[in-house]
Design a protein around this motif. Structure first.
Motif, PDB file in Angstrom:
ATOM      1  N   TRP A  62       0.840  -1.197   0.000  1.00 15.99           N
ATOM      2  CA  TRP A  62       0.000   0.000   0.000  1.00 15.99           C
ATOM      3  C   TRP A  62       0.877   1.250   0.000  1.00 15.99           C
ATOM      4  CZ3 TRP A  62      -5.267   0.241  -0.487  1.00 15.99           C
ATOM      5  CH2 TRP A  62      -5.916  -0.987  -0.433  1.00 15.99           C
ATOM      6  N   ILE A  63       1.878   1.245   0.867  1.00 10.40           N
ATOM      7  CA  ILE A  63       2.760   2.414   0.940  1.00 10.40           C
ATOM      8  C   ILE A  63       3.483   2.608  -0.386  1.00 10.40           C
ATOM      9  CG2 ILE A  63       4.810   3.346   2.100  1.00 10.40           C
ATOM     10  CD1 ILE A  63       3.812   1.749   4.611  1.00 10.40           C
ATOM     11  N   LYS A  64       3.975   1.480  -0.911  1.00  9.97           N
ATOM     12  CA  LYS A  64       4.706   1.515  -2.178  1.00  9.97           C
ATOM     13  C   LYS A  64       3.851   2.138  -3.291  1.00  9.97           C
ATOM     14  CE  LYS A  64       8.337  -0.115  -4.494  1.00  9.97           C
ATOM     15  NZ  LYS A  64       9.732  -0.126  -4.054  1.00  9.97           N
ATOM     16  N   MET A  65       2.619   1.620  -3.455  1.00 14.71           N
ATOM     17  CA  MET A  65       1.775   2.100  -4.554  1.00 14.71           C
ATOM     18  C   MET A  65       1.366   3.551  -4.331  1.00 14.71           C
ATOM     19  SD  MET A  65       1.809  -0.246  -6.689  1.00 14.71           S
ATOM     20  CE  MET A  65       0.681   0.078  -8.025  1.00 14.71           C
ATOM     21  N   PHE A  66       0.978   3.881  -3.088  1.00 17.44           N
ATOM     22  CA  PHE A  66       0.486   5.235  -2.837  1.00 17.44           C
ATOM     23  C   PHE A  66       1.583   6.276  -2.950  1.00 17.44           C
ATOM     24  CE2 PHE A  66      -3.765   4.604  -0.423  1.00 17.44           C
ATOM     25  CZ  PHE A  66      -4.221   3.853  -1.487  1.00 17.44           C
ATOM     26  N   SER A  67       2.846   5.858  -2.819  1.00 22.71           N
ATOM     27  CA  SER A  67       3.922   6.842  -2.919  1.00 22.71           C
ATOM     28  C   SER A  67       4.393   7.036  -4.361  1.00 22.71           C
ATOM     29  CB  SER A  67       5.102   6.418  -2.042  1.00 22.71           C
ATOM     30  OG  SER A  67       5.622   5.210  -2.551  1.00 22.71           O
ATOM     31  N   PHE A  71       1.047   5.816 -10.083  1.00 21.64           N
ATOM     32  CA  PHE A  71      -0.230   5.282  -9.602  1.00 21.64           C
ATOM     33  C   PHE A  71      -1.300   6.372  -9.596  1.00 21.64           C
ATOM     34  CE2 PHE A  71      -3.194   4.737  -6.060  1.00 21.64           C
ATOM     35  CZ  PHE A  71      -3.819   3.566  -6.452  1.00 21.64           C
ATOM     36  N   TRP A  72      -0.932   7.542  -9.061  1.00 22.12           N
ATOM     37  CA  TRP A  72      -1.919   8.628  -8.993  1.00 22.12           C
ATOM     38  C   TRP A  72      -2.249   9.166 -10.369  1.00 22.12           C
ATOM     39  CZ3 TRP A  72      -4.758   8.524  -4.995  1.00 22.12           C
ATOM     40  CH2 TRP A  72      -4.233   8.059  -3.783  1.00 22.12           C
ATOM     41  N   LYS A 254       1.012  -9.550 -14.820  1.00 22.72           N
ATOM     42  CA  LYS A 254       1.547 -10.423 -15.864  1.00 22.72           C
ATOM     43  C   LYS A 254       3.059 -10.313 -15.979  1.00 22.72           C
ATOM     44  CE  LYS A 254      -2.158 -12.359 -17.828  1.00 22.72           C
ATOM     45  NZ  LYS A 254      -2.336 -13.734 -18.299  1.00 22.72           N
ATOM     46  N   SER A 255       3.590  -9.094 -16.030  1.00 21.15           N
ATOM     47  CA  SER A 255       5.026  -8.995 -16.251  1.00 21.15           C
ATOM     48  C   SER A 255       5.790  -8.918 -14.941  1.00 21.15           C
ATOM     49  CB  SER A 255       5.357  -7.819 -17.158  1.00 21.15           C
ATOM     50  OG  SER A 255       4.634  -6.680 -16.758  1.00 21.15           O
ATOM     51  N   GLY A 256       5.227  -8.222 -13.959  1.00 20.04           N
ATOM     52  CA  GLY A 256       5.979  -8.026 -12.728  1.00 20.04           C
ATOM     53  C   GLY A 256       5.842  -9.146 -11.708  1.00 20.04           C
ATOM     54  N   GLN A 257       4.841 -10.043 -11.917  1.00 21.71           N
ATOM     55  CA  GLN A 257       4.580 -11.073 -10.920  1.00 21.71           C
ATOM     56  C   GLN A 257       4.259 -10.469  -9.551  1.00 21.71           C
ATOM     57  OE1 GLN A 257       4.340 -14.455 -11.299  1.00 21.71           O
ATOM     58  NE2 GLN A 257       4.547 -14.108 -13.469  1.00 21.71           N
ATOM     59  N   GLN A 258       3.899  -9.186  -9.536  1.00 18.97           N
ATOM     60  CA  GLN A 258       3.631  -8.519  -8.255  1.00 18.97           C
ATOM     61  C   GLN A 258       2.139  -8.556  -7.963  1.00 18.97           C
ATOM     62  OE1 GLN A 258       4.956  -7.279  -5.685  1.00 18.97           O
ATOM     63  NE2 GLN A 258       7.129  -7.066  -6.106  1.00 18.97           N
ATOM     64  N   TRP A 259       1.616  -9.733  -7.695  1.00 17.56           N
ATOM     65  CA  TRP A 259       0.179  -9.860  -7.460  1.00 17.56           C
ATOM     66  C   TRP A 259      -0.298  -8.975  -6.323  1.00 17.56           C
ATOM     67  CZ3 TRP A 259      -1.382 -15.721  -8.154  1.00 17.56           C
ATOM     68  CH2 TRP A 259      -1.021 -16.116  -9.442  1.00 17.56           C
ATOM     69  N   PRO A 260       0.422  -8.920  -5.193  1.00 19.75           N
ATOM     70  CA  PRO A 260      -0.080  -8.093  -4.093  1.00 19.75           C
ATOM     71  C   PRO A 260      -0.239  -6.621  -4.479  1.00 19.75           C
ATOM     72  CG  PRO A 260       1.562  -9.609  -3.275  1.00 19.75           C
ATOM     73  CD  PRO A 260       1.589  -9.725  -4.767  1.00 19.75           C
ATOM     74  N   ALA A 263      -3.206  -6.249  -6.446  1.00 24.46           N
ATOM     75  CA  ALA A 263      -4.377  -6.325  -5.563  1.00 24.46           C
ATOM     76  C   ALA A 263      -4.666  -4.968  -4.923  1.00 24.46           C
ATOM     77  CB  ALA A 263      -4.163  -7.387  -4.485  1.00 24.46           C
ATOM     78  N   VAL A 264      -3.604  -4.230  -4.599  1.00 22.27           N
ATOM     79  CA  VAL A 264      -3.815  -2.887  -4.045  1.00 22.27           C
ATOM     80  C   VAL A 264      -4.598  -2.034  -5.044  1.00 22.27           C
ATOM     81  CG1 VAL A 264      -2.680  -0.740  -3.364  1.00 22.27           C
ATOM     82  CG2 VAL A 264      -1.761  -2.931  -2.584  1.00 22.27           C
ATOM     83  N   VAL A 265      -4.148  -2.073  -6.302  1.00 22.63           N
ATOM     84  CA  VAL A 265      -4.853  -1.290  -7.331  1.00 22.63           C
ATOM     85  C   VAL A 265      -6.306  -1.735  -7.436  1.00 22.63           C
ATOM     86  CG1 VAL A 265      -4.861  -0.616  -9.759  1.00 22.63           C
ATOM     87  CG2 VAL A 265      -2.690  -1.061  -8.612  1.00 22.63           C
ATOM     88  N   ALA A 266      -6.516  -3.051  -7.426  1.00 21.48           N
ATOM     89  CA  ALA A 266      -7.876  -3.573  -7.567  1.00 21.48           C
ATOM     90  C   ALA A 266      -8.750  -3.141  -6.384  1.00 21.48           C
ATOM     91  CB  ALA A 266      -7.846  -5.102  -7.679  1.00 21.48           C
ATOM     92  N   VAL A 267      -8.191  -3.191  -5.171  1.00 18.12           N
ATOM     93  CA  VAL A 267      -8.981  -2.802  -3.998  1.00 18.12           C
ATOM     94  C   VAL A 267      -9.325  -1.312  -4.065  1.00 18.12           C
ATOM     95  CG1 VAL A 267      -8.983  -2.607  -1.484  1.00 18.12           C
ATOM     96  CG2 VAL A 267      -8.054  -4.659  -2.557  1.00 18.12           C
ATOM     97  N   VAL A 268      -8.358  -0.508  -4.505  1.00 21.65           N
ATOM     98  CA  VAL A 268      -8.642   0.925  -4.650  1.00 21.65           C
ATOM     99  C   VAL A 268      -9.760   1.146  -5.669  1.00 21.65           C
ATOM    100  CG1 VAL A 268      -7.709   3.139  -5.429  1.00 21.65           C
ATOM    101  CG2 VAL A 268      -6.335   1.656  -3.961  1.00 21.65           C
TER     102      VAL A 268
END
Lengths: 291, 266
Positions: A62-67, A71-72, A254-260, A263-268
Motif C-alpha cells: 500500500w505504501i509503495k503504490m500510494f507513494s 499510480f496517482w 503479468k510482467s511483474g509477478q507482483q500480485w499483491p 491487488a492494491v490497485v484492484a482494492v482501490v
C-alpha cells in the motif's frame, strides 16, 4: 398467497425441498465469488520474495503504490476518462432514448431494443480490434476523408480513440436503460404540462427528466463502472500512455509477478466504485425537496 | 405539423447514426475477412477465402475453438442450473436475509472483469485449481449465473401462482409439481438462459486470459494475435465469433419473448 402461507407453516422444520433450491448458489458464490474477492483484499497485504508470494500482514504494498506518482496519474486519468465517458454516453444516448420512448410505437421500440441487446453481448474485443483498423492512419475513415481532401487525422493512441471504445462498450446499454426509464414516465403528466402551456424543451427538463431520474442515473452508473474497469479500449485504441488502472493491474500481474501490488490497485478501484455507486444511488432515490 | 415531422426525421436519422456507430465495427470486420489486403482499408482489394483457409488449417485455432465450446457449454449448463434454483427460491419463498441473498447472486456483473480476473487467479492458485479448463468454467459460471437468474425469474413472474398449489391439491408432491408444472413453464426461459450464458462465456476474454493457463479460448487467442500486430486472420476468426455469439443472443431473445399463453397451453 397460498405459496407464502405454505412456506411460513414449514419454516420451523428443516425443509429439504426448499434447501435444495436455495443452497447451491450460496455455496457457489461464497466459494468462487466472495472467497476470491476477500482473498484479493488479504493478498494486498502479502509480500513477494524471490518471485514467491508470502502470506503476511504488511502495509508495504500500500505504501509503495500510494507513494508512486504513476499510480496517482493512472488513478486521475482513469477516473477522468470514465467520468467523461459517462457524460458523453448520457448526452449522446438521450435524444435516441427520448425518441424510442415517446415517438415510436411499442413494436418498433421492442425491435430496436432487440437489436441493441445483440451487440451488448457480442465480442467486445473483436469490435475494438475492428475500430483499431477503422481508425488507423491509413484506415477506413482517413481513406474516406482523403477523397474530400481532408486528413489524415491521428485517432489511434489518443483520448478520442479510448472514448470511441468506451462508447462501443456502453452506448447500447445506456440507450436501453434510458429508454426503459423514459418509457415508464406517466404520459398524462407530460400531457398536463403541455396543456398548462409548458414548452417542449421545458417539459423535458422540468417534467420528464426529474420523473425518469432514477433510471437515467442508474444507466450513467453502469456506464461509469464499465468504462472505469475496461482495459481493452485504453490499451488498443488509447495507446496506454499513461496506463489506466486496469492496464496497471495487468502489467503488474503479468510482467511483474507482483500480485499483491496489483491487488492494491484492484482494492482501490473497488472502493472507488462502491463510493460512486452509493453516491449515485443516493442521488437517484433522493426525494425532491418538498415545497 | 411540419415542425414535428422535421423533428421526427431528425430523431430517426439520429438513431440511424447510433446504429451505424454500433454496428460498423461488426460489419467492417466481416467485410475485411474476405478482402485480400494485408492492411484492411478502402478501397477494397480482391475477394479472397485466404484468411478462412489459413485459420481452417491452423491447429491452434481448432484447439482454441474446442476449448471455447467446452467452456461455454459447461458454463451454460452450470449457470442455468444455479440461476434456475435461485430464481425459483426467490419466486416461491420468503426467508430471512433474502436481501443479502439476492445481492450475493446478482452482484458479479457489477464488478469490473479485470478485478474478478485477478481475484479468481489468486484464489484458484491458492486452492490449487489454476490453469485448468474447469477453472474458466467456474469463473464464467459465477459471472453468468445472474443473467440466468434474471431471465428465469422474469419468466416465473408470468406464472399463475395458484398453478403449483393446484398441483399439490391434486396430490402431486413438491418434486412432481416442479417437474410437471414449473419446469415445463420455464422451458423457453431455460433455453434462452442457456444460449445467453453460452454467448457471454464464449466472448469473455479478461477472466479467461488470467485463469486459463495454457488452455486458450478463442477470445484469448484473438487477444494474443492482436497484441502482436494487425493480422487479417483476426477478422476471419472474429467473423466466426460474431456469427456464433449473435446467433446465440438472437435465439436467447426469441425464446425469452415467447408469450406465456403459448407455453402454458402445452
Amino acid at each position: 398467497m397460498n405459496t407464502q402461507k405454505k412456506s411460513t407453516q414449514k419454516k420451523r422444520r428443516f425443509n429439504l425441498y426448499a434447501m435444495v433450491w436455495r443452497t447451491p448458489i450460496i455455496v457457489w458464490q461464497l466459494l468462487f465469488f466472495v472467497g476470491p474477492l476477500l482473498f484479493m483484499i488479504a493478498m494486498s497485504f502479502f509480500l513477494v520474495k524471490n518471485y514467491r508470494m508470502i502470506e503476511a500482514f504488511e502495509m508495504k504494498n500500500w505504501i509503495k503504490m500510494f507513494s508512486k506518482n504513476y499510480f496517482w496519474d493512472s488513478y486521475y486519468l482513469t477516473f477522468g476518462l470514465a467520468s467523461l465517458s459517462t457524460i458523453i454516453a448520457t448526452v449522446i444516448a438521450f435524444p435516441a432514448s427520448f425518441a424510442l420512448a415517446f415517438k415510436v410505437s411499442d413494436n418498433v421500440r421492442r425491435w430496436v431494443i432487440f437489436l441493441l441487446i445483440i451487440p451488448f453481448f457480442t465480442s467486445y474485443l473483436v469490435r475494438i480490434f475492428s475500430w483499431y483498423v477503422i481508425l488507423a492512419e491509413s484506415g477506413v475513415i482517413n481513406a474516406m476523408l482523403s477523397y474530400v481532401g481532408l486528413g489524415p487525422y491521428t485517432m489511434l493512441n489518443t483520448m478520442f480513440g479510448t472514448l470511441v471504445g468506451y462508447m462501443t462498450l456502453c452506448l447500447p446499454l445506456v440507450v436501453i436503460l434510458q429508454t426503459f426509464s423514459l418509457a415508464n414516465v406517466d404520459k398524462n403528466l407530460i400531457q398536463a404540462a403541455k396543456n398548462l402551456g409548458c414548452s417542449p424543451i421545458k417539459t423535458i427538463y422540468s417534467v420528464i427528466i426529474p420523473l425518469a431520474k432514477t433510471g437515467l442515473i442508474v444507466a450513467a452508473l453502469f456506464c461509469f463502472i464499465l468504462s472505469f474497469g475496461d482495459f481493452v479500449s485504453p490499451y488498443y485504441l488509447g495507446g496506454s500512455k499513461p496506463p489506466t488502472l486496469p492496464i496497471l493491474i495487468i502489467d503488474t500481474t503479468k510482467s511483474g509477478q507482483q500480485w499483491p501490488r496489483a491487488a492494491v490497485v484492484a482494492v482501490v478501484m473497488m472502493a472507488t466504485l462502491i463510493t460512486i455507486a452509493f453516491a449515485a444511488l443516493a442521488l437517484a432515490y433522493k426525494k425532491r425537496a418538498s415545497r | 405539423m411540419k415542425e414535428s415531422n422535421t423533428l421526427k426525421w431528425f430523431l430517426w436519422i439520429y438513431i440511424g447514426l447510433i446504429f451505424v456507430f454500433i454496428f460498423s465495427p461488426i460489419i467492417f470486420s466481416m467485410i475485411f475477412s474476405f478482402n485480400s489486403a494485408r492492411f484492411p482499408t478502402i478501397p477494397l482489394e480482391s475477394f479472397t477465402w485466404h484468411w478462412y483457409e489459413t485459420i481452417w488449417n491452423d491447429s491452434d485455432v481448432w484447439q482454441a475453438a474446442k476449448t471455447s465450446v467446452i467452456v461455454s457449454s459447461c458454463t451454460a449448463v452450470i449457470a442455468t442450473a444455479l440461476g434456475f434454483a435461485t430464481a425459483y427460491s426467490d419466486f416461491r419463498y420468503n426467508f430471512r436475509f433474502k436481501g443479502p441473498y439476492l445481492a450475493l447472486v446478482l452482484l458479479p456483473p457489477t464488478i469490473p472483469l479485470i478485478i474478478l480476473a485477478l481475484a479468481m487467479l489468486a484464489w484458484f492458485s491458492k486452492i490449487g485449481t489454476s490453469g485448468q479448463i474447469y477453472s474458466i468454467v467456474i469463473a464464467h459460471s459465477v459471472m453468468t449465473a445472474p443473467f440466468a437468474m434474471a431471465i428465469i425469474r422474469l419468466r416465473l413472474n408470468q406464472i399463475d401462482e395458484n398453478l403449483e398449489a393446484a398441483a399439490w391439491n391434486l396430490g402431486a408432491s413438491e418434486w412432481r409439481a416442479m417437474k410437471e408444472v414449473i419446469l415445463p413453464f420455464c422451458k423457453p426461459a431455460i433455453v434462452s438462459s442457456l444460449c445467453l450464458t453460452a454467448a457471454v462465456s464464449f466472448d469473455e476474454f479478461a477472466v479467461a486470459w488470467f485463469v486459463s493457463g495454457l488452455n486458450k479460448t478463442i477470445p484469448v487467442m484473438i487477444m494474443e494475435i492482436v497484441t502482436g500486430n494487425i493480422d487479417p486472420r483476426v477478422n476471419a476468426i472474429g467473423t466466426f465469433v460474431f456469427i456464433t455469439s449473435m446467433t446465440l443472443v438472437i435465439i436467447a431473445q426469441i425464446f425469452f419473448m415467447t408469450r406465456p399463453k403459448e407455453a402454458s397451453a402445452q
